[in-house]
Design a protein around this motif. Sequence first.
Motif, short mmCIF file in Angstrom:
data_model
loop_
_atom_site.label_atom_id
_atom_site.label_comp_id
_atom_site.label_asym_id
_atom_site.label_seq_id
_atom_site.Cartn_x
_atom_site.Cartn_y
_atom_site.Cartn_z
N GLU A 6 -3.44 2.64 3.94
CA GLU A 6 -5.02 2.11 3.88
C GLU A 6 -5.29 2.16 2.24
N ARG A 7 -4.82 3.28 1.70
CA ARG A 7 -5.11 3.57 0.53
C ARG A 7 -4.64 2.50 -0.45
N ILE A 8 -3.10 2.01 -0.51
CA ILE A 8 -2.49 1.21 -0.92
C ILE A 8 -3.38 -0.18 -0.76
N LEU A 9 -3.63 -0.60 0.33
CA LEU A 9 -4.41 -1.73 0.62
C LEU A 9 -5.98 -1.80 -0.32
N GLN A 10 -6.67 -0.68 -0.44
CA GLN A 10 -7.59 -0.68 -1.14
C GLN A 10 -7.51 -0.80 -2.43
N ILE A 11 -6.60 -0.21 -3.03
CA ILE A 11 -6.33 -0.08 -4.24
C ILE A 11 -5.88 -1.53 -4.89
N ILE A 12 -5.10 -2.21 -4.01
CA ILE A 12 -4.79 -3.89 -4.47
C ILE A 12 -5.84 -4.71 -4.46
N LYS A 13 -6.78 -4.43 -3.40
CA LYS A 13 -8.06 -5.20 -3.33
C LYS A 13 -8.86 -4.86 -4.46
N ASP A 14 -8.89 -3.69 -4.84
CA ASP A 14 -9.76 -3.48 -6.27
C ASP A 14 -9.32 -3.97 -7.36
N ILE A 15 -8.08 -4.77 -7.51
CA ILE A 15 -7.53 -5.12 -8.89
C ILE A 15 -8.36 -6.24 -9.03
N VAL A 40 5.74 -2.50 -2.29
CA VAL A 40 6.30 -3.68 -2.09
C VAL A 40 6.35 -4.53 -0.54
N ARG A 41 6.91 -3.45 0.19
CA ARG A 41 6.92 -3.57 1.76
C ARG A 41 5.47 -4.11 2.44
N ILE A 42 4.44 -3.21 1.95
CA ILE A 42 3.32 -3.45 2.46
C ILE A 42 2.84 -4.60 2.03
N LEU A 43 3.03 -5.05 0.56
CA LEU A 43 2.59 -6.33 0.09
C LEU A 43 3.13 -7.40 0.74
N HIS A 44 4.61 -7.28 1.09
CA HIS A 44 5.24 -8.52 1.75
C HIS A 44 4.62 -8.57 3.19
N SER A 45 4.33 -7.57 3.97
CA SER A 45 3.93 -7.60 5.39
C SER A 45 2.38 -7.98 5.54
N MET A 46 1.74 -7.41 4.76
CA MET A 46 0.27 -7.43 4.88
C MET A 46 -0.70 -8.33 3.88
#
Length: 103
Positions: A6-15, A40-46
Amino acid sequence: MTPFTERILQIIKDIPPGKVMTYGQIATLAGSPRAARQVVRILHSMSQKHHLPWHRVINSKGQIGLSDDESFNVQRLSLEMEGVEFSIGDRIDLDRYQHHPAH
């Protein structure tokens, strides 16, 4: 979904547009400095499901990490459309374009 994911997703959304972050930088901000491959895996799958600006995530050398020509070109063109410039060796100047969130 784990709190780390969840933290990774939010960080990426905030770029913001016109900025980039590295896989390792995102992992560090999410609390696990050695988890760049997990990013990398999270980016690829989500990316599609969560509408992530996946094109704003690059490697620590300031380069696009994708080896597939089509995906590489999509990422490069997406970044260029946001004003990100590439130098010799298809590198992005991290001093100029790297996003450093305040959290």
